[in-house]
Structure formats: structure tokens, C-alpha cells
Design a protein around this motif. Structure first.
Motif, PDB file in Angstrom:
ATOM      1  N   SER A   1       0.426  -1.441   5.454  1.00 40.52           N
ATOM      2  CA  SER A   1      -0.164  -2.721   5.087  1.00 40.52           C
ATOM      3  C   SER A   1       0.374  -3.235   3.758  1.00 40.52           C
TER       4      SER A   1
ATOM      5  N   CYS B   1       0.839  -1.203   0.000  1.00 46.19           N
ATOM      6  CA  CYS B   1       0.000   0.000   0.000  1.00 46.19           C
ATOM      7  C   CYS B   1       0.868   1.246   0.000  1.00 46.19           C
TER       8      CYS B   1
ATOM      9  N   CYS C   1      -4.483   1.774  -0.947  1.00 40.23           N
ATOM     10  CA  CYS C   1      -5.353   1.408   0.170  1.00 40.23           C
ATOM     11  C   CYS C   1      -5.848  -0.029   0.037  1.00 40.23           C
ATOM     12  N   LEU C   2      -5.550  -0.781   1.062  1.00 41.51           N
ATOM     13  CA  LEU C   2      -5.989  -2.174   1.152  1.00 41.51           C
ATOM     14  C   LEU C   2      -7.128  -2.304   2.158  1.00 41.51           C
ATOM     15  N   GLY C   3      -7.659  -1.171   2.608  1.00 42.56           N
ATOM     16  CA  GLY C   3      -8.746  -1.208   3.589  1.00 42.56           C
ATOM     17  C   GLY C   3      -8.266  -1.672   4.954  1.00 42.56           C
ATOM     18  N   ASN C   4      -7.008  -1.479   5.220  1.00 42.31           N
ATOM     19  CA  ASN C   4      -6.430  -1.934   6.491  1.00 42.31           C
ATOM     20  C   ASN C   4      -5.635  -0.794   7.126  1.00 42.31           C
ATOM     21  N   CYS C   5      -6.152   0.429   6.955  1.00 43.10           N
ATOM     22  CA  CYS C   5      -5.424   1.631   7.377  1.00 43.10           C
ATOM     23  C   CYS C   5      -5.146   1.635   8.880  1.00 43.10           C
TER      24      CYS C   5
ATOM     25  N   ALA D   1      -0.736   4.355  -0.207  1.00 41.20           N
ATOM     26  CA  ALA D   1      -1.654   5.461   0.078  1.00 41.20           C
ATOM     27  C   ALA D   1      -1.220   6.177   1.366  1.00 41.20           C
TER      28      ALA D   1
ATOM     29  N   ALA E   1      -2.304   6.934   4.504  1.00 40.71           N
ATOM     30  CA  ALA E   1      -2.269   6.416   5.881  1.00 40.71           C
ATOM     31  C   ALA E   1      -1.064   5.506   6.087  1.00 40.71           C
ATOM     32  N   CYS E   2      -0.765   4.713   5.098  1.00 39.28           N
ATOM     33  CA  CYS E   2       0.398   3.824   5.212  1.00 39.28           C
ATOM     34  C   CYS E   2       1.702   4.598   5.034  1.00 39.28           C
TER      35      CYS E   2
HETATM   36  S1  FES Z   1      -3.882   3.568   3.285  1.00 44.30           S
HETATM   37 FE1  FES Z   1      -2.833   1.715   3.367  1.00 44.30          FE
HETATM   38  S2  FES Z   1      -4.354   0.288   3.913  1.00 44.30           S
HETATM   39 FE2  FES Z   1      -5.436   2.138   3.712  1.00 44.30          FE
END
Ligand code: FES
Length: 155
Positions: free
Chosen positions: A126, A82, A117-121, A84, A86-87
Motif C-alpha cells: 500500500s 508502507c 502500516c497504512l491500515g490497508n494490509c 511494514a 505485511a506490505c
Molecule cells: S503493513 Fe502495509 S498497510 Fe499495513
């Protein structure tokens, strides 16, 4: 169902025939072709276009629009990292750098891919190895994960 060497053959025609009468057959056909061959070749695109009376460009457009359809044969393992926000804000850049370095240095059968984004923010950073999401990743762990996957020990 046996996997092919990537050449489209009569199986693509059979897959098309199986879905042709259903409403919106293109996506189910593409999923089945990819499941059978591991990717969707130029030959398969042409055969699907012919079967559905679509242009090659229309089928190609759908194949390339969806990220999970592959135009080339894929490696045995898939490691998605990921990238994105948050990661990235909690070490995702280091995870990506380590995974990229591992991909370059190992002759591993691992397909490395950046995803957003893997939905595991909540458990960032992740990654996803062969469909299994793993959180709280770091550079050291992703290198080890990559190496294990490359030797077939990951599954
Ligand atoms: S930003 Fe990485 S899992 Fe959502």
C-alpha cells in the motif's frame, strides 16, 4: 487563510490567542500553525512557547514527537510508502525502491516518506498519495504515480 513563506509572524500570535483559553491548547495551536504555514518553524516554536508559558524544549519535544508535524516546508504532494511487514512480504521492498529511484531521478514536487502500516494490509503493498490510500501497488505503478504527481496530474 493565506500561506506564508515560512516566517513566523503575527499570525502565530493570533492562532495562540484563539486557543489559549481552551484546555490543552498546544496541539490545536500546532495543527493550526502547520495548516497556515505548511510547517512549524523555529520562530513559531518560540512564539508558541512564549504564549503558553512553556519552554522552547517542551514545544519542540511535542512537535518532534508527532510524525505529522513538519519542521521544514513540505513539497506539494505527499507520497507515503508502507514499509511494514505485511506490505514488505508481498513486494513492498520493490515499491519502496522504485519510489526512491523516482524521487531521485525526477525533479518532482513530491515528498516521499516511509510509513509503517497504512491500515490497508489486506490490499498490500500500500501507498498513500495526498491522503488517498492505494493498494495492490507495484514498482511500475508507483513510478507512474510518482511521475503523475510530479507533473500535477495526480489530483
Ligand atoms: S503493513 Fe502495509 S498497510 Fe499495513
Amino acid at each position: 487563510m493565506e500561506r506564508s513563506n515560512g516566517k513566523a509572524g503575527p499570525d502565530v500570535v493570533a492562532i495562540c490567542a484563539r486557543h489559549q483559553a481552551s484546555e490543552g491548547p498546544l496541539l490545536p495551536i500546532l495543527h493550526d500553525v502547520q495548516a497556515h504555514y505548511g510547517h512549524i518553524s523555529d520562530d513559531a516554536i518560540q512564539q508558541i512557547a512564549d504564549a503558553l508559558n512553556l519552554s522552547r524544549a517542551e514545544v519542540f519535544g511535542v512537535v518532534t514527537f508527532y510524525h505529522d508535524f513538519h519542521r521544514e516546508p513540505q513539497r506539494t504532494h505527499s507520497l507515503k510508502v508502507c514499509r511494514a511487514e505485511a506490505c514488505q512480504s508481498v513486494g513492498g521492498r520493490d515499491v519502496w525502491a522504485a519510489a526512491s529511484a523516482a524521487a531521485d531521478s525526477h525533479h518532482a514536487d513530491v515528498q516521499l516518506e516511509a510509513v509503517y502500516c497504512l491500515g490497508n494490509c489486506a490490499c498490500a503493498p500500500s501507498v498513500q498519495l495526498d491522503g488517498r490510500t492505494i493498494g495492490r501497488m507495484n514498482a511500475q505503478r508507483v513510478s507512474a504515480l510518482f511521475a503523475r504527481a510530479g507533473t500535477g496530474a495526480a489530483s
